[in-house]
Design an enzyme around this catalytic site. Structure first.
Site, PDB file in Angstrom:
ATOM      1  N   THR A  39     -13.739 -45.187 -39.139  1.00  0.00           N
ATOM      2  CA  THR A  39     -13.729 -46.845 -39.227  1.00  0.00           C
ATOM      3  C   THR A  39     -12.685 -46.893 -40.674  1.00  0.00           C
ATOM      4  OG1 THR A  39     -15.391 -46.583 -41.085  1.00  0.00           O
ATOM      5  CG2 THR A  39     -16.231 -47.062 -38.832  1.00  0.00           C
ATOM      6  N   ILE A  63     -21.872 -42.832 -33.791  1.00  0.00           N
ATOM      7  CA  ILE A  63     -23.121 -42.436 -33.681  1.00  0.00           C
ATOM      8  C   ILE A  63     -24.112 -43.153 -32.963  1.00  0.00           C
ATOM      9  CG2 ILE A  63     -23.046 -40.860 -35.834  1.00  0.00           C
ATOM     10  CD1 ILE A  63     -24.502 -43.245 -37.183  1.00  0.00           C
ATOM     11  N   THR A 128     -30.433 -43.135 -49.844  1.00  0.00           N
ATOM     12  CA  THR A 128     -29.872 -43.885 -51.249  1.00  0.00           C
ATOM     13  C   THR A 128     -31.093 -44.285 -52.127  1.00  0.00           C
ATOM     14  OG1 THR A 128     -28.840 -45.827 -52.147  1.00  0.00           O
ATOM     15  CG2 THR A 128     -29.632 -46.013 -50.122  1.00  0.00           C
ATOM     16  N   ASP A 129     -31.066 -44.266 -53.364  1.00  0.00           N
ATOM     17  CA  ASP A 129     -31.998 -44.795 -54.336  1.00  0.00           C
ATOM     18  C   ASP A 129     -32.299 -46.268 -54.013  1.00  0.00           C
ATOM     19  OD1 ASP A 129     -29.496 -45.676 -55.574  1.00  0.00           O
ATOM     20  OD2 ASP A 129     -30.124 -44.943 -57.403  1.00  0.00           O
ATOM     21  N   TYR A 155     -27.726 -54.000 -46.690  1.00  0.00           N
ATOM     22  CA  TYR A 155     -27.287 -52.426 -46.561  1.00  0.00           C
ATOM     23  C   TYR A 155     -28.704 -51.564 -46.973  1.00  0.00           C
ATOM     24  CZ  TYR A 155     -26.148 -47.895 -48.616  1.00  0.00           C
ATOM     25  OH  TYR A 155     -26.124 -46.718 -49.191  1.00  0.00           O
ATOM     26  N   SER A 156     -29.430 -51.932 -48.074  1.00  0.00           N
ATOM     27  CA  SER A 156     -30.545 -51.069 -48.361  1.00  0.00           C
ATOM     28  C   SER A 156     -31.798 -51.206 -47.609  1.00  0.00           C
ATOM     29  CB  SER A 156     -30.855 -51.287 -49.726  1.00  0.00           C
ATOM     30  OG  SER A 156     -31.084 -52.615 -50.077  1.00  0.00           O
ATOM     31  N   LYS A 159     -30.762 -48.861 -44.810  1.00  0.00           N
ATOM     32  CA  LYS A 159     -31.093 -47.713 -45.101  1.00  0.00           C
ATOM     33  C   LYS A 159     -32.492 -47.093 -45.013  1.00  0.00           C
ATOM     34  CE  LYS A 159     -28.349 -44.660 -46.068  1.00  0.00           C
ATOM     35  NZ  LYS A 159     -27.754 -43.688 -45.372  1.00  0.00           N
ATOM     36  N   ASN A 184     -25.868 -43.548 -57.628  1.00  0.00           N
ATOM     37  CA  ASN A 184     -24.452 -44.158 -57.286  1.00  0.00           C
ATOM     38  C   ASN A 184     -23.380 -42.839 -57.477  1.00  0.00           C
ATOM     39  OD1 ASN A 184     -25.657 -46.818 -57.989  1.00  0.00           O
ATOM     40  ND2 ASN A 184     -23.588 -47.209 -57.599  1.00  0.00           N
ATOM     41  N   LYS A 194     -15.226 -49.570 -54.134  1.00  0.00           N
ATOM     42  CA  LYS A 194     -16.261 -49.572 -55.072  1.00  0.00           C
ATOM     43  C   LYS A 194     -16.039 -49.548 -56.492  1.00  0.00           C
ATOM     44  CE  LYS A 194     -18.935 -48.514 -51.093  1.00  0.00           C
ATOM     45  NZ  LYS A 194     -18.967 -47.302 -50.691  1.00  0.00           N
ATOM     46  N   TYR A 212     -18.858 -58.466 -61.961  1.00  0.00           N
ATOM     47  CA  TYR A 212     -19.742 -59.369 -61.458  1.00  0.00           C
ATOM     48  C   TYR A 212     -21.058 -59.896 -62.699  1.00  0.00           C
ATOM     49  CZ  TYR A 212     -18.725 -57.840 -56.635  1.00  0.00           C
ATOM     50  OH  TYR A 212     -17.945 -57.510 -55.393  1.00  0.00           O
ATOM     51  N   HIS A 281     -28.289 -59.601 -56.783  1.00  0.00           N
ATOM     52  CA  HIS A 281     -27.617 -58.181 -57.275  1.00  0.00           C
ATOM     53  C   HIS A 281     -28.847 -57.407 -57.997  1.00  0.00           C
ATOM     54  CE1 HIS A 281     -24.228 -56.957 -60.320  1.00  0.00           C
ATOM     55  NE2 HIS A 281     -24.720 -55.776 -59.544  1.00  0.00           N
TER      56      HIS A 281
END
Ligand code: NAD
Ligand code: DAU
Length: 339
Positions: A39, A63, A128-129, A155-156, A159, A184, A194, A212, A281
């Protein structure tokens, strides 16, 4: 002696790419298969030096394409799967969540089915955390493996959904799995959307750095090589079905991170530009890595040594990130930021 076959999904991305290199350098008795859709975030030029290495194989595939994935697994009969492939950028998940569900949730389920079908020895799911949500600014609180899942971004959430599927395939079918939840990462070949690579590349080019909100959100930074070492350890020593948090106690506010980069490069803090905050955020992430440390993991870098190495890498490899920021990335940047 028969060589084990390790499938690395997302091996053309940032962390997967570093992991492929780490494994090829460390082990001569593994075949490493890098399966990636290439991608916007995927790039295999970084592995050109391995083209002649008989242990390295590249497969271009999605996938989430069940038929193709099943055929590849039937043919190659992998011993291990280390699953990195994902849509990984929170901001993109806020503007376009659909692809996050397709790749991160459905894609993971396809890989789980294929792994179950051929009976892999271990499926390591790189999570991820962010699945734990966020913490307040009390510095004595940390994410442990027992912290409830409370993802806040699309996103999270995708996941966390994939983590639950991985867990369910272990509980229901006995698939030997581990889940790693890392904080991170930063380091070589980090895509410049990022915070850290965006800051380094823009400061080198004397461009404004978008921060931000008020810049006081906290992230817990880990050098990518320490993450790769953690995954290697979990892949070989992790107890089946267990989750391992990965992090090295390197909490910094975003403003501290940006100022460190500016200072190291000898530029002016006038490059900092406060912009509209990210929706939803997350305030603070911080990992308690005790369980992984008890397995034998110890990070090589702290934030000071790691960021110095990373800034030097970006100075030495300008052609790599230059070809990214001069392409389609420009449209993304203009849409995401209005500076
Ligand atoms: P990245 O965006 O740099 O790379 C993702 C890779 O996956 C790319 O090479 C991309 O081409 C590939 N990919 C995307 N969709 C695919 C598909 N449908 N089929 C096959 N390949 C596909 O991501 P990253 O930062 O290297 O993160 C890798 C993994 O680690 C992700 O699962 C992410 O959730 C997790 N993680 C990242 C961090 C971090 O700080 N970057 C921290 C903890 C965990
Ligand atoms: O914690 C692990 C996660 O870390 C991974 O699961 C994700 O894949 C990875 O992208 C990363 O997520 P973050 O959202 O924390 O990373 P990002 O670099 O996008 O942002 C870091 C912090 O910097 C966050 O508080 C938002 C802020 N930020 C980010 C960008 C891109 C800015 O202030 N300005 C920016 O332009």
């Amino acid at each position: 002696m028969k060589k084990n076959k390790v499938l690395v999904t997302g091996g053309a991305g940032f962390i997967g790419g570093n992991f492929v290199q780490y494994m090829l350098d460390k082990y001569s008795d593994y075949y490493i298969f890098n399966l990636d859709l290439l991608t916007y975030a995927g790039d295999i030029t970084k592995h050109h030096s391995y083209k002649e290495n008989e242990n390295y194989h590249f497969i271009k595939a999605d996938i989430a394409d069940r038929e193709t994935i099943m055929t590849i697994f039937e043919k190659e009969k992998f011993d291990y799967v280390v699953h990195f492939a994902a849509e990984s950028h929170v901001d993109r998940s806020i503007s376009d969540p659909g692809i996050f569900v397709k790749t991160n949730v459905l894609g993971t389920q396809v890989l789980l089915d294929a792994s179950k079908e051929i009976g892999v020895s271990k499926f390591v799911h790189v999570s991820t955390d962010e699945v734990y949500g966020d913490l307040d600014f009390d510095p004595t609180t940390f994410f442990t493996e027992k912290t409830p899942l409370q993802p806040n971004s699309p996103y999270s959430a995708s996941k966390a959904s994939s983590d639950l599927l991985v867990r369910a395939y272990h509980e229901t079918y006995g698939l030997p799995v581990n889940i790693t939840r890392c904080s991170n990462n930063y380091g070589p070949y980090h895509f410049p959307e990022k915070l850290i690579p965006l800051t380094i590349s823009r400061v080198i080019n004397d461009q404004k750095v978008p921060v931000y909100g008020d810049g006081r959100n906290i992230r817990d930074w880990l050098h990518v090589i320490d993450h790769c070492a953690a995954i290697d350890l979990v892949m070989h020593e992790g107890v089946n079905g267990e989750v391992y948090n990965v992090g090295g106690h390197n909490e910094r506010t975003n403003l501290e991170v940006v100022k460190t980069v500016i200072k190291t490069l000898g530029k002016s803090e006038e490059l900092i530009e406060f912009v509209k905050d990210r929706l939803g955020h997350d305030k603070r992430y911080a990992i308690d890595p005790t369980k992984l440390e008890n397995l034998g993991w110890k990070p090589k870098y702290n934030f000071e040594t790691g960021i110095a190495q990373t800034i030097q890498w970006y100075l030495d490899n300008k052609e790599w990130w230059d070809q990214i920021i001069s392409g389609e990335y420009q449209n993304y940047f203009e849409k995401q930021y209005s500076i």
